[in-house]
Design a protein around this motif. Structure first.
Motif, PDB file in Angstrom:
ATOM      1  N   GLU A  68       0.808  -1.405   0.324  1.00  0.00           N
ATOM      2  CA  GLU A  68       0.272  -0.026   0.257  1.00  0.00           C
ATOM      3  C   GLU A  68       0.937   1.269  -0.055  1.00  0.00           C
ATOM      4  N   ASN A  69       1.993   1.070   0.934  1.00  0.00           N
ATOM      5  CA  ASN A  69       2.715   2.390   1.310  1.00  0.00           C
ATOM      6  C   ASN A  69       3.434   2.379  -0.119  1.00  0.00           C
ATOM      7  N   LYS A  70       4.063   1.325  -1.207  1.00  0.00           N
ATOM      8  CA  LYS A  70       4.884   1.217  -2.096  1.00  0.00           C
ATOM      9  C   LYS A  70       3.492   2.266  -3.844  1.00  0.00           C
ATOM     10  N   LYS A  71       2.091   2.144  -3.227  1.00  0.00           N
ATOM     11  CA  LYS A  71       1.377   2.637  -4.264  1.00  0.00           C
ATOM     12  C   LYS A  71       0.959   4.240  -3.952  1.00  0.00           C
ATOM     13  N   GLU A  72       1.734   4.331  -3.198  1.00  0.00           N
ATOM     14  CA  GLU A  72       1.446   6.091  -2.508  1.00  0.00           C
ATOM     15  C   GLU A  72       3.281   6.738  -2.592  1.00  0.00           C
ATOM     16  N   PRO A  73       3.027   8.314  -3.088  1.00  0.00           N
ATOM     17  CA  PRO A  73       4.435   8.491  -2.698  1.00  0.00           C
ATOM     18  C   PRO A  73       5.644   8.458  -1.669  1.00  0.00           C
ATOM     19  N   LEU A  74       6.789   8.370  -1.318  1.00  0.00           N
ATOM     20  CA  LEU A  74       6.546   8.318  -0.156  1.00  0.00           C
ATOM     21  C   LEU A  74       6.574   9.668   0.593  1.00  0.00           C
ATOM     22  N   ARG A 133       4.338  11.931   0.372  1.00  0.00           N
ATOM     23  CA  ARG A 133       3.422  11.937   0.322  1.00  0.00           C
ATOM     24  C   ARG A 133       2.874  11.014   2.358  1.00  0.00           C
ATOM     25  N   GLN A 134       3.256   9.994   1.980  1.00  0.00           N
ATOM     26  CA  GLN A 134       3.440   9.653   3.288  1.00  0.00           C
ATOM     27  C   GLN A 134       3.336  10.386   5.021  1.00  0.00           C
ATOM     28  N   LYS A 135       2.980   9.603   5.675  1.00  0.00           N
ATOM     29  CA  LYS A 135       2.562  10.556   6.991  1.00  0.00           C
ATOM     30  C   LYS A 135       4.314  10.862   7.640  1.00  0.00           C
ATOM     31  N   HIS A 166       6.464  10.803   6.380  1.00  0.00           N
ATOM     32  CA  HIS A 166       7.600  11.998   5.708  1.00  0.00           C
ATOM     33  C   HIS A 166       6.885  13.224   6.039  1.00  0.00           C
ATOM     34  N   ARG A 167       5.942  13.191   5.579  1.00  0.00           N
ATOM     35  CA  ARG A 167       5.130  14.788   5.353  1.00  0.00           C
ATOM     36  C   ARG A 167       5.498  15.856   6.217  1.00  0.00           C
ATOM     37  N   LYS A 168       5.914  14.950   7.771  1.00  0.00           N
ATOM     38  CA  LYS A 168       6.162  15.840   8.860  1.00  0.00           C
ATOM     39  C   LYS A 168       7.033  17.153   9.247  1.00  0.00           C
ATOM     40  N   VAL A 169       7.632  16.366   8.048  1.00  0.00           N
ATOM     41  CA  VAL A 169       9.462  16.616   8.218  1.00  0.00           C
ATOM     42  C   VAL A 169       9.336  17.804   6.396  1.00  0.00           C
ATOM     43  N   LEU A 170       8.791  17.782   5.508  1.00  0.00           N
ATOM     44  CA  LEU A 170       8.605  18.076   4.149  1.00  0.00           C
ATOM     45  C   LEU A 170       7.636  19.615   4.508  1.00  0.00           C
ATOM     46  N   ASP A 171       6.606  19.641   5.188  1.00  0.00           N
ATOM     47  CA  ASP A 171       5.871  20.433   5.693  1.00  0.00           C
ATOM     48  C   ASP A 171       6.281  21.503   6.076  1.00  0.00           C
ATOM     49  N   LYS A 172       7.672  21.637   6.662  1.00  0.00           N
ATOM     50  CA  LYS A 172       8.446  22.754   7.290  1.00  0.00           C
ATOM     51  C   LYS A 172       9.459  22.890   5.902  1.00  0.00           C
ATOM     52  N   GLY A 173       9.420  23.118   5.219  1.00  0.00           N
ATOM     53  CA  GLY A 173       9.352  23.397   3.559  1.00  0.00           C
ATOM     54  C   GLY A 173      11.187  23.961   3.393  1.00  0.00           C
ATOM     55  N   LYS A 174      11.160  23.898   2.102  1.00  0.00           N
ATOM     56  CA  LYS A 174      13.155  24.006   2.013  1.00  0.00           C
ATOM     57  C   LYS A 174      13.890  24.651   3.182  1.00  0.00           C
ATOM     58  N   PRO A 175      14.801  23.916   3.343  1.00  0.00           N
ATOM     59  CA  PRO A 175      15.784  24.728   4.462  1.00  0.00           C
ATOM     60  C   PRO A 175      16.310  26.067   3.518  1.00  0.00           C
ATOM     61  N   ASP A 176      17.023  27.022   4.295  1.00  0.00           N
ATOM     62  CA  ASP A 176      17.458  28.009   4.105  1.00  0.00           C
ATOM     63  C   ASP A 176      18.731  27.885   3.674  1.00  0.00           C
ATOM     64  N   ASP A 177      19.480  27.420   3.934  1.00  0.00           N
ATOM     65  CA  ASP A 177      20.898  27.051   3.624  1.00  0.00           C
ATOM     66  C   ASP A 177      21.371  25.034   3.749  1.00  0.00           C
ATOM     67  N   VAL A 178      20.421  24.936   2.383  1.00  0.00           N
ATOM     68  CA  VAL A 178      20.390  24.157   1.985  1.00  0.00           C
ATOM     69  C   VAL A 178      21.886  23.916   0.653  1.00  0.00           C
ATOM     70  N   MET A 179      21.728  23.250   0.304  1.00  0.00           N
ATOM     71  CA  MET A 179      22.946  23.427  -0.315  1.00  0.00           C
ATOM     72  C   MET A 179      21.861  23.864  -2.196  1.00  0.00           C
ATOM     73  N   PRO A 180      22.094  24.574  -2.812  1.00  0.00           N
ATOM     74  CA  PRO A 180      21.558  24.675  -4.031  1.00  0.00           C
ATOM     75  C   PRO A 180      21.695  22.891  -4.893  1.00  0.00           C
ATOM     76  N   SER A 181      20.093  23.124  -5.764  1.00  0.00           N
ATOM     77  CA  SER A 181      20.047  21.982  -6.731  1.00  0.00           C
ATOM     78  C   SER A 181      20.617  22.560  -8.745  1.00  0.00           C
ATOM     79  N   VAL A 182      21.043  21.353  -9.714  1.00  0.00           N
ATOM     80  CA  VAL A 182      21.100  21.663 -10.357  1.00  0.00           C
ATOM     81  C   VAL A 182      19.844  20.911 -11.410  1.00  0.00           C
ATOM     82  N   LYS A 183      18.699  20.874 -11.659  1.00  0.00           N
ATOM     83  CA  LYS A 183      18.440  19.357 -12.096  1.00  0.00           C
ATOM     84  C   LYS A 183      18.201  19.299 -13.844  1.00  0.00           C
TER      85      LYS A 183
END
Length: 305
Positions: free
Chosen positions: A174-180, A182-184, A186-203
């Protein structure tokens, strides 16, 4: 009976004297000689006493023949049978069984009916049926219900995984069907938003690991974490404000990652430190250009591909 109070020995002497006197007079009484010859057979024991084998008239008494009592049992063998209702696995069996047979013998009978080996049977009648006692001894009566619990070898082999493991597998599916992301958990960490001092990314770009630690990321508790790759020592250092864990590359079983929805230029990544998913060490907001390099470095390129 003819001479009450006269001792047997004295009576015998009197009879013999009378017989001798009759012989001397030439007047033998018919049957007296035969009677005199048979009497000594009973003198030495009860077999010759009137009570043991003779009627008052002197004729041999025969007891009437004894009839065997079966109380509704098998007329041919003379064994008393009892009717049982054996219940196993929602199946009912009507059984006639010898009342003087043991619980162990009843188990053999159940085996022949159900295919359930005696060693795998739990037979219940007012508690667990004792194998060494007979059905008569434990007071089994007609119409008694015998409950049997147990699984055949085929049933046991059909169960591939324990119930808890099966539930875990279903939950994992069931967890595999749902993106990681979106799982509870992980959401509690991701909902804090992107850290201000995180290293820049290059897509859309893959880069080698930088010479400096990857920093500014979160762990599963929301604390700041940094990753340092000590290639000369073949170690990964996971550092937090409290401590630094120095992990040999070979101790890390797997590395998994997934893009963060809405921020696909960053990944959430887990390092598997033990045999199960419970040992995952999660790191959030890993710049996407370093994801493949991290996997190659930790697992070895041959393992990853």
């Amino acid at each position: 009976r003819v001479f009450p109070g006269v001792p047997r020995g004295r009576l015998y002497t009197i009879i013999m004297a009378a017989a001798a006197s009759a012989a001397a007079d030439g007047a033998e009484e018919p049957g007296m000689e035969a009677e005199a010859q048979e009497l000594p057979l009973g003198c030495g024991g009860e077999a010759g006493s009137p009570a043991a084998g003779r009627s008052p008239e002197g004729e041999e008494r025969r007891d009437p023949p004894q009839a065997s009592v079966s109380n509704g049992g098998d007329a041919e063998s003379g064994k008393e049978l009892v009717e049982l209702k054996v219940i196993w696995n929602k199946n009912k069996y009507d059984v006639k069984f010898c009342l003087d047979s043991t619980g162990a013998e009843l188990k053999q009978k159940i085996h022949s009916l159900t295919g359930l080996p005696p060693a795998m049977q739990k037979v219940m009648f007012k508690g667990l049926l004792p194998e060494e006692k007979t059905l008569r001894e434990i007071k089994v009566t007609n119409g008694a219900k015998i409950m049997v619990v147990g699984s055949t070898i085929n049933d046991v082999l059909a169960v591939n995984t324990p119930k808890e493991a099966a539930q875990q597998e279903v939950k994992a599916e069931e967890n595999k069907k749902e993106p990681l992301c979106r799982q509870k958990q992980h959401r509690k960490v991701l909902d804090k938003g992107k850290p201000d001092d995180v290293m820049p990314s290059v897509k859309g770009v893959q880069e080698r690991l930088p010479t400096v630690p990857l920093s500014g990321m979160y762990n599963k508790s929301g604390g700041k974490v940094r990753l340092t790759f000590k290639l000369e020592q073949d170690q990964l250092w996971i550092g937090t404000k409290e401590r630094t864990e120095k992990l040999p590359m070979g101790s890390i079983k797997n590395v998994v990652s997934e893009p963060i929805e809405g921020h696909e230029d960053y990944h959430m990544m887990a390092f598997q430190l033990g045999p199960t998913e419970a040992s995952y060490y999660w790191v959030y907001w890993v710049p996407t250009q370093y994801v493949d390099a991290i996997k190659d470095t930790v697992l070895g390129k041959w393992q990853y591909f």
